[in-house]
Write a protein that holds these residues in place. Sequence first.
Motif, PDB file in Angstrom:
ATOM      1  N   LEU A   1       0.811  -1.214   0.000  1.00  0.00           N
ATOM      2  CA  LEU A   1       0.000   0.000   0.000  1.00  0.00           C
ATOM      3  C   LEU A   1       0.845   1.265   0.000  1.00  0.00           C
ATOM      4  CD1 LEU A   1      -2.854  -0.928   2.522  1.00  0.00           C
ATOM      5  CD2 LEU A   1      -2.630  -1.458   0.082  1.00  0.00           C
ATOM      6  N   SER A   2       2.163   1.099   0.016  1.00  0.00           N
ATOM      7  CA  SER A   2       3.059   2.246  -0.016  1.00  0.00           C
ATOM      8  C   SER A   2       3.236   2.731  -1.453  1.00  0.00           C
ATOM      9  CB  SER A   2       4.404   1.867   0.608  1.00  0.00           C
ATOM     10  OG  SER A   2       5.230   3.005   0.726  1.00  0.00           O
ATOM     11  N   VAL A   3       4.115   3.691  -1.634  1.00  0.00           N
ATOM     12  CA  VAL A   3       4.395   4.227  -2.970  1.00  0.00           C
ATOM     13  C   VAL A   3       5.899   4.209  -3.201  1.00  0.00           C
ATOM     14  CG1 VAL A   3       2.337   5.684  -2.975  1.00  0.00           C
ATOM     15  CG2 VAL A   3       4.488   6.626  -2.135  1.00  0.00           C
ATOM     16  N   PRO A   4       6.345   4.197  -4.464  1.00  0.00           N
ATOM     17  CA  PRO A   4       7.781   4.167  -4.740  1.00  0.00           C
ATOM     18  C   PRO A   4       8.495   5.372  -4.118  1.00  0.00           C
ATOM     19  CG  PRO A   4       6.523   3.680  -6.732  1.00  0.00           C
ATOM     20  CD  PRO A   4       5.540   4.128  -5.699  1.00  0.00           C
ATOM     21  N   GLY A   5       9.654   5.110  -3.534  1.00  0.00           N
ATOM     22  CA  GLY A   5      10.465   6.183  -2.975  1.00  0.00           C
ATOM     23  C   GLY A   5      10.204   6.495  -1.520  1.00  0.00           C
ATOM     24  N   ALA A   6       9.193   5.876  -0.912  1.00  0.00           N
ATOM     25  CA  ALA A   6       8.890   6.132   0.495  1.00  0.00           C
ATOM     26  C   ALA A   6       9.713   5.187   1.365  1.00  0.00           C
ATOM     27  CB  ALA A   6       7.407   5.938   0.770  1.00  0.00           C
ATOM     28  N   VAL A   7      10.511   5.750   2.277  1.00  0.00           N
ATOM     29  CA  VAL A   7      11.291   4.911   3.193  1.00  0.00           C
ATOM     30  C   VAL A   7      10.544   4.697   4.507  1.00  0.00           C
ATOM     31  CG1 VAL A   7      13.494   5.579   2.185  1.00  0.00           C
ATOM     32  CG2 VAL A   7      12.577   6.903   4.092  1.00  0.00           C
ATOM     33  N   VAL A   8       9.558   5.518   4.776  1.00  0.00           N
ATOM     34  CA  VAL A   8       8.635   5.330   5.891  1.00  0.00           C
ATOM     35  C   VAL A   8       7.229   5.452   5.338  1.00  0.00           C
ATOM     36  CG1 VAL A   8       7.732   6.297   8.056  1.00  0.00           C
ATOM     37  CG2 VAL A   8      10.202   6.183   7.671  1.00  0.00           C
ATOM     38  N   ALA A   9       6.361   4.520   5.688  1.00  0.00           N
ATOM     39  CA  ALA A   9       4.962   4.552   5.261  1.00  0.00           C
ATOM     40  C   ALA A   9       4.108   4.129   6.450  1.00  0.00           C
ATOM     41  CB  ALA A   9       4.724   3.629   4.067  1.00  0.00           C
ATOM     42  N   GLU A  10       3.297   5.064   6.940  1.00  0.00           N
ATOM     43  CA  GLU A  10       2.498   4.810   8.138  1.00  0.00           C
ATOM     44  C   GLU A  10       1.052   5.224   7.918  1.00  0.00           C
ATOM     45  OE1 GLU A  10       5.879   5.417  11.606  1.00  0.00           O
ATOM     46  OE2 GLU A  10       4.722   7.160  10.920  1.00  0.00           O
TER      47      GLU A  10
ATOM     48  N   PHE B   1       4.092   9.447   4.187  1.00  0.00           N
ATOM     49  CA  PHE B   1       5.221   8.897   3.454  1.00  0.00           C
ATOM     50  C   PHE B   1       6.416   9.836   3.636  1.00  0.00           C
ATOM     51  CE2 PHE B   1       1.594   7.597   0.542  1.00  0.00           C
ATOM     52  CZ  PHE B   1       1.572   6.272   0.942  1.00  0.00           C
ATOM     53  N   LEU B   2       7.573   9.266   3.947  1.00  0.00           N
ATOM     54  CA  LEU B   2       8.790  10.055   4.076  1.00  0.00           C
ATOM     55  C   LEU B   2       9.768   9.702   2.969  1.00  0.00           C
ATOM     56  CD1 LEU B   2       9.669  10.080   7.896  1.00  0.00           C
ATOM     57  CD2 LEU B   2       8.480  11.816   6.554  1.00  0.00           C
ATOM     58  N   PRO B   3      10.486  10.719   2.444  1.00  0.00           N
ATOM     59  CA  PRO B   3      11.505  10.454   1.422  1.00  0.00           C
ATOM     60  C   PRO B   3      12.789   9.946   2.069  1.00  0.00           C
ATOM     61  CG  PRO B   3      11.449  12.784   1.934  1.00  0.00           C
ATOM     62  CD  PRO B   3      10.359  12.148   2.761  1.00  0.00           C
TER      63      PRO B   3
ATOM     64  N   LEU C   1       7.868  12.939  -3.506  1.00  0.00           N
ATOM     65  CA  LEU C   1       8.888  12.404  -2.607  1.00  0.00           C
ATOM     66  C   LEU C   1      10.283  12.621  -3.187  1.00  0.00           C
ATOM     67  CD1 LEU C   1       7.163   9.049  -1.603  1.00  0.00           C
ATOM     68  CD2 LEU C   1       7.701  10.921  -0.036  1.00  0.00           C
ATOM     69  N   SER C   2      10.419  12.442  -4.496  1.00  0.00           N
ATOM     70  CA  SER C   2      11.729  12.593  -5.133  1.00  0.00           C
ATOM     71  C   SER C   2      12.225  14.035  -5.088  1.00  0.00           C
ATOM     72  CB  SER C   2      11.675  12.120  -6.589  1.00  0.00           C
ATOM     73  OG  SER C   2      11.013  13.074  -7.418  1.00  0.00           O
ATOM     74  N   GLN C   3      11.301  14.971  -4.875  1.00  0.00           N
ATOM     75  CA  GLN C   3      11.664  16.383  -4.781  1.00  0.00           C
ATOM     76  C   GLN C   3      12.040  16.794  -3.359  1.00  0.00           C
ATOM     77  OE1 GLN C   3      11.744  18.470  -7.700  1.00  0.00           O
ATOM     78  NE2 GLN C   3      11.609  16.375  -8.495  1.00  0.00           N
ATOM     79  N   GLY C   4      11.984  15.830  -2.428  1.00  0.00           N
ATOM     80  CA  GLY C   4      12.390  16.124  -1.064  1.00  0.00           C
ATOM     81  C   GLY C   4      11.283  16.583  -0.153  1.00  0.00           C
ATOM     82  N   TYR C   5      10.044  16.166  -0.448  1.00  0.00           N
ATOM     83  CA  TYR C   5       8.919  16.510   0.413  1.00  0.00           C
ATOM     84  C   TYR C   5       8.412  15.269   1.136  1.00  0.00           C
ATOM     85  CZ  TYR C   5       8.845  20.532  -2.748  1.00  0.00           C
ATOM     86  OH  TYR C   5       9.205  21.618  -3.498  1.00  0.00           O
ATOM     87  N   ALA C   6       7.997  15.442   2.383  1.00  0.00           N
ATOM     88  CA  ALA C   6       7.165  14.432   3.018  1.00  0.00           C
ATOM     89  C   ALA C   6       5.769  14.566   2.432  1.00  0.00           C
ATOM     90  CB  ALA C   6       7.120  14.647   4.527  1.00  0.00           C
TER      91      ALA C   6
ATOM     92  N   TRP D   1      11.337  18.234   7.126  1.00  0.00           N
ATOM     93  CA  TRP D   1      10.831  17.980   5.780  1.00  0.00           C
ATOM     94  C   TRP D   1       9.650  18.904   5.480  1.00  0.00           C
ATOM     95  CZ3 TRP D   1      13.883  15.171   2.948  1.00  0.00           C
ATOM     96  CH2 TRP D   1      14.565  14.061   3.472  1.00  0.00           C
ATOM     97  N   PRO D   2       9.716  19.689   4.400  1.00  0.00           N
ATOM     98  CA  PRO D   2       8.502  20.406   3.975  1.00  0.00           C
ATOM     99  C   PRO D   2       7.435  19.394   3.550  1.00  0.00           C
ATOM    100  CG  PRO D   2      10.224  20.598   2.307  1.00  0.00           C
ATOM    101  CD  PRO D   2      10.846  19.911   3.485  1.00  0.00           C
ATOM    102  N   VAL D   3       6.183  19.763   3.719  1.00  0.00           N
ATOM    103  CA  VAL D   3       5.092  18.788   3.603  1.00  0.00           C
ATOM    104  C   VAL D   3       4.188  19.117   2.421  1.00  0.00           C
ATOM    105  CG1 VAL D   3       3.080  17.777   4.769  1.00  0.00           C
ATOM    106  CG2 VAL D   3       5.119  18.405   6.099  1.00  0.00           C
ATOM    107  N   VAL D   4       3.890  18.102   1.625  1.00  0.00           N
ATOM    108  CA  VAL D   4       2.821  18.140   0.622  1.00  0.00           C
ATOM    109  C   VAL D   4       1.657  17.330   1.172  1.00  0.00           C
ATOM    110  CG1 VAL D   4       2.083  17.321  -1.654  1.00  0.00           C
ATOM    111  CG2 VAL D   4       4.285  18.484  -1.399  1.00  0.00           C
ATOM    112  N   SER D   5       0.528  17.989   1.373  1.00  0.00           N
ATOM    113  CA  SER D   5      -0.690  17.290   1.791  1.00  0.00           C
ATOM    114  C   SER D   5      -1.504  16.984   0.538  1.00  0.00           C
ATOM    115  CB  SER D   5      -1.498  18.159   2.771  1.00  0.00           C
ATOM    116  OG  SER D   5      -2.522  17.402   3.387  1.00  0.00           O
ATOM    117  N   TRP D   6      -1.562  15.709   0.189  1.00  0.00           N
ATOM    118  CA  TRP D   6      -2.202  15.268  -1.053  1.00  0.00           C
ATOM    119  C   TRP D   6      -3.703  15.097  -0.838  1.00  0.00           C
ATOM    120  CZ3 TRP D   6      -2.666  14.863  -5.990  1.00  0.00           C
ATOM    121  CH2 TRP D   6      -3.362  13.832  -6.598  1.00  0.00           C
ATOM    122  N   ALA D   7      -4.490  15.688  -1.731  1.00  0.00           N
ATOM    123  CA  ALA D   7      -5.951  15.556  -1.719  1.00  0.00           C
ATOM    124  C   ALA D   7      -6.358  14.682  -2.897  1.00  0.00           C
ATOM    125  CB  ALA D   7      -6.612  16.934  -1.804  1.00  0.00           C
ATOM    126  N   HIS D   8      -6.837  13.488  -2.607  1.00  0.00           N
ATOM    127  CA  HIS D   8      -7.080  12.480  -3.642  1.00  0.00           C
ATOM    128  C   HIS D   8      -8.353  12.757  -4.438  1.00  0.00           C
ATOM    129  CE1 HIS D   8     -10.410  10.415  -1.576  1.00  0.00           C
ATOM    130  NE2 HIS D   8      -9.737  10.561  -0.460  1.00  0.00           N
TER     131      HIS D   8
END
Length: 354
Positions: free
Chosen positions: A25-34, A55-57, A101-106, A66-73
Amino acid sequence: MCPAVAVAEPVPGAVMSVEPLPAELSVPGAVVAERLTYRTQWRSGVAAVGTGVLFLPPGEAPDGGWPVVSWAHGTVGIGDDCAPSRNRRIERERRYLAHWLSQGYAVVAADYPGLGTEGLHTYLDGPTAANSIVDVVRAARAAEPSLSQRWVVVGQSQGGHAALHTARRATARAPELDFRGAVATGAPSNLELLFPFGVPGFPDLDLDGLVSFSAYIMAGLRAARPDLDVNSYLTPVGRDLVDAAEYLCYGDLEDRAADVDVGQLLSRPLGDDRMRAALADYLGVPTRGYDRPLFVGQGLRDRMVPAPLSFKLVADLWAGGADVDYRTYPDDHFATLFAALPDTTPFVAARFVR
C-alpha cells in the motif's frame, strides 16, 4: 449529587493511532509509510475521526524539517472499502506521489471523513474534506518530529475541489502551522450553477462519469441534508443507484451505471429555491478570502470537468483578489496531472524558498 464533569472536545489533529502501512500500500520512494488515525471535524464542527497516510523520502531531513505536501485524492467512492489508505493506489497516483517524494517533500494524504471511519463520506463537501486535509498535517507532525511546519496542499479532481477549500481555511484553522499555497488540477467548480438545470429526461451530455458523479453527489447531499428529502427528487432508478453509490467504489459504480442516463435519475426538477440554496452551500467553491498563492491547472480536452467551468472559476478568483497562476493544457482529465508537473513542481518549490 455528583458535580457535572466537563468533557473536553477532541482536539483536531490529535493522533489516535499510528501503524505501519503494508508494503503493497506504499508508494515508490517512500522509506517510511504509516497509517494515521486522528481527530478531525465535519463541516458543522461536530467531531469526526479521520484516517490517512504519511510517506517520508529517503535521507536526512533538512534544517527545519521535511517540507510537507498534503495530497488531496480524487474520486474513489464514498464507502468504507474505498478509503485510499486501505487499498493499493492506482499506478497514476503512485507515480505522482513518488514525484513529490523525489523532490524532497514528506507526503501526507487524508482519506476524508467517512472513508473508512464512522459516517458516510459526503462527496464534494469541501469544508469537511479541507478540515481533514489540514488536520492530517497536524497529526503527521505529532507522529513524526522530522516534519516542518511549512506545507502546501496539492489536489486533483475531487481533490482539486478540496484543495481550494483547504487553501481558503488553512491559515485560520491551523495558525500553528505555516501554510504556503495550493495546487488544484482538474478541480470541479460551478456545479451548483449547473445542477439546478437538472430535470427528468435531461439529455446525455457525453461527459465521462456524469451519472456516477451525480449519484455520489446526491448520496452525499442526502446524508448531509436529511431535511431536503433528496429521495423525493429521485426516480426508483435514481434511488437504487444513489443507494448503491453509498457502498460501490468508483469503478464498480461506473459498471452499475453503464446503462443509465442522467435524465433517468430525477423524478422532478432540481431548480426550486430550497434545492438551489442547498446545492450552492454544499458544492460551491469560495472565490474570495484566499491569503496564499494558488495554482489552477485545467485540461482543455477534459471530458470529466469541462474547461469552461474553470474559466469562470478563475475569473471569479481573480475578481475576488486571489493570487492565481492559471494554466491550461491540451490534455484530458488525468493526463493534465502530469502535463502540469513542469509548472507545478517549480510553483511548489517557490513556496518554500523563504
